[in-house]
Scaffold this motif. Structure first.
Motif, PDB file in Angstrom:
ATOM      1  N   ILE A  78      59.155  37.437 -24.943  1.00 50.07           N
ATOM      2  CA  ILE A  78      60.004  38.206 -24.034  1.00 50.07           C
ATOM      3  C   ILE A  78      59.241  38.546 -22.756  1.00 50.07           C
ATOM      4  O   ILE A  78      59.706  38.260 -21.649  1.00 50.07           O
ATOM      5  N   ILE A  79      58.093  39.182 -22.904  1.00 52.79           N
ATOM      6  CA  ILE A  79      57.238  39.512 -21.758  1.00 52.79           C
ATOM      7  C   ILE A  79      55.846  38.978 -22.055  1.00 52.79           C
ATOM      8  O   ILE A  79      55.230  39.342 -23.057  1.00 52.79           O
ATOM      9  N   ALA A  80      55.351  38.123 -21.198  1.00 50.56           N
ATOM     10  CA  ALA A  80      54.065  37.470 -21.433  1.00 50.56           C
ATOM     11  C   ALA A  80      52.922  38.327 -20.899  1.00 50.56           C
ATOM     12  O   ALA A  80      52.937  38.733 -19.733  1.00 50.56           O
ATOM     13  N   GLY A  81      51.948  38.594 -21.754  1.00 49.84           N
ATOM     14  CA  GLY A  81      50.733  39.272 -21.313  1.00 49.84           C
ATOM     15  C   GLY A  81      50.763  40.780 -21.428  1.00 49.84           C
ATOM     16  O   GLY A  81      49.758  41.441 -21.177  1.00 49.84           O
ATOM     17  N   LEU A  82      51.894  41.350 -21.791  1.00 51.55           N
ATOM     18  CA  LEU A  82      51.983  42.798 -21.938  1.00 51.55           C
ATOM     19  C   LEU A  82      51.380  43.187 -23.282  1.00 51.55           C
ATOM     20  O   LEU A  82      51.804  42.694 -24.327  1.00 51.55           O
ATOM     21  N   GLY A  83      50.369  44.063 -23.264  1.00 50.47           N
ATOM     22  CA  GLY A  83      49.646  44.407 -24.473  1.00 50.47           C
ATOM     23  C   GLY A  83      49.821  45.855 -24.893  1.00 50.47           C
ATOM     24  O   GLY A  83      50.540  46.637 -24.271  1.00 50.47           O
TER      25      GLY A  83
END
Length: 295
Positions: A181-186
């Motif tokens: 869904i959202i790439a790179g959100l940690g």
């Protein structure tokens, strides 16, 4: 593990030195990190010019003049540092190592540039990796094919999240950590964005979507806070947790702005709240939030 702001901070630090530079010589000092290095990586990099340095999610992407892309991932403890010719002579001195916090036995890859500057990749835990992929096939590669939108830029919108969250009973925090869904959100920045938005990480993602499939006002606020949190973290140089540093060896400082993450037991900083930051576990990850004001 370094999150997107840390990786973007590293990219910004490397860009002035690496972009448009020629790799005169490369050293690959091991057979593998998390994965084996590509065959003859050092030979394939020698003489190549870096025509662009980008990022996708938590991957650094160095476009080379032969149409290949050097894909680099920091893993758990990887970091780059830029050293001048003079500094390279100091690398054998223990005092220098202690000051920089990086021991030379963990310098696994070195890119020697024609300018005389070198870029060292240091990774004590060896969970990072390097790969070479043709640019024309990059988007379809398994690393990237199923990644969602970036949390910076115009692709992340309330309408986009409403489409992805509609009907989902998945906890909100888990949905935000879904890289499809959202790439790179940690984990760190999801906790912070949810705190800023006043949203409970345990609530179902679908509750932020109206019956007609439109984003609620709370989802619109969350979208704005995700973008703002990431932008502020990049501006602050990321969060220095354990091994992360910038490419020049200096530290990031966004951790001093944490409102929720890693603040278990602290008083909530929202005016008039009076609550306390709690820690729970969701999908094996620590979640920090205020149950009094996050609904």
């Amino acid at each position: 593990m370094p999150e997107l702001p840390e990786v973007e901070t590293v990219r910004l630090g490397l860009q002035p030195v690496l972009e448009n530079a020629t790799i005169e010589r490369a050293e690959v000092r091991r057979k593998n990190l998390r994965f084996p290095f590509p065959d003859q990586l050092a030979d394939r990099l020698a003489g190549r010019q870096v025509v662009g340095l980008g990022r996708r999610a938590k991957y650094l992407l160095a476009d080379l003049d032969d149409g290949m892309v050097l894909v680099m991932h920091l893993g758990m403890s990887g970091s780059f540092r830029v050293v001048s010719e003079e500094e390279q002579h100091l690398i054998a001195e223990e005092s220098f190592h202690l000051a920089r916090g990086k021991r030379p036995q963990h310098d696994h890859v070195v890119l020697h540039l024609s300018s005389g500057t070198s870029i060292l990749y240091n990774d004590p835990r060896r969970f990072g990796f390097f790969d070479l992929i043709a640019r024309v096939t990059l988007a379809e590669h398994p690393y990237f094919a199923k990644l969602g939108v970036e949390p910076v830029g115009n692709a992340l919108s309330a309408d986009y999240l409403a489409e992805k969250f509609a009907g989902k009973k998945t906890p909100l925090k888990s949905a935000l950590l879904d890289q499809h869904i959202i790439a790179g959100l940690g984990n760190i920045y999801v906790c912070e964005a949810l705190f800023r938005s006043g949203l409970d990480p345990r609530r179902s993602a679908g509750t932020l979507v109206t019956k007609t499939g439109r984003p609620s006002a709370k989802l619109a606020l969350l979208t704005e806070e995700i973008r703002a949190t990431i932008a502020e973290a990049i501006a602050a140089g990321g969060s220095t947790l354990r091994d992360h540093t910038r490419a020049d060896g200096s530290l990031g400082y966004f951790q001093h702005r944490f409102k929720a993450y890693d603040r278990e037991g602290d008083a909530c900083t929202k005016e008039g709240c009076g609550g306390t930051i709690e820690r729970i576990t969701q999908s094996g990850r620590s979640t920090f939030f205020c149950a009094s004001c996050q609904k």
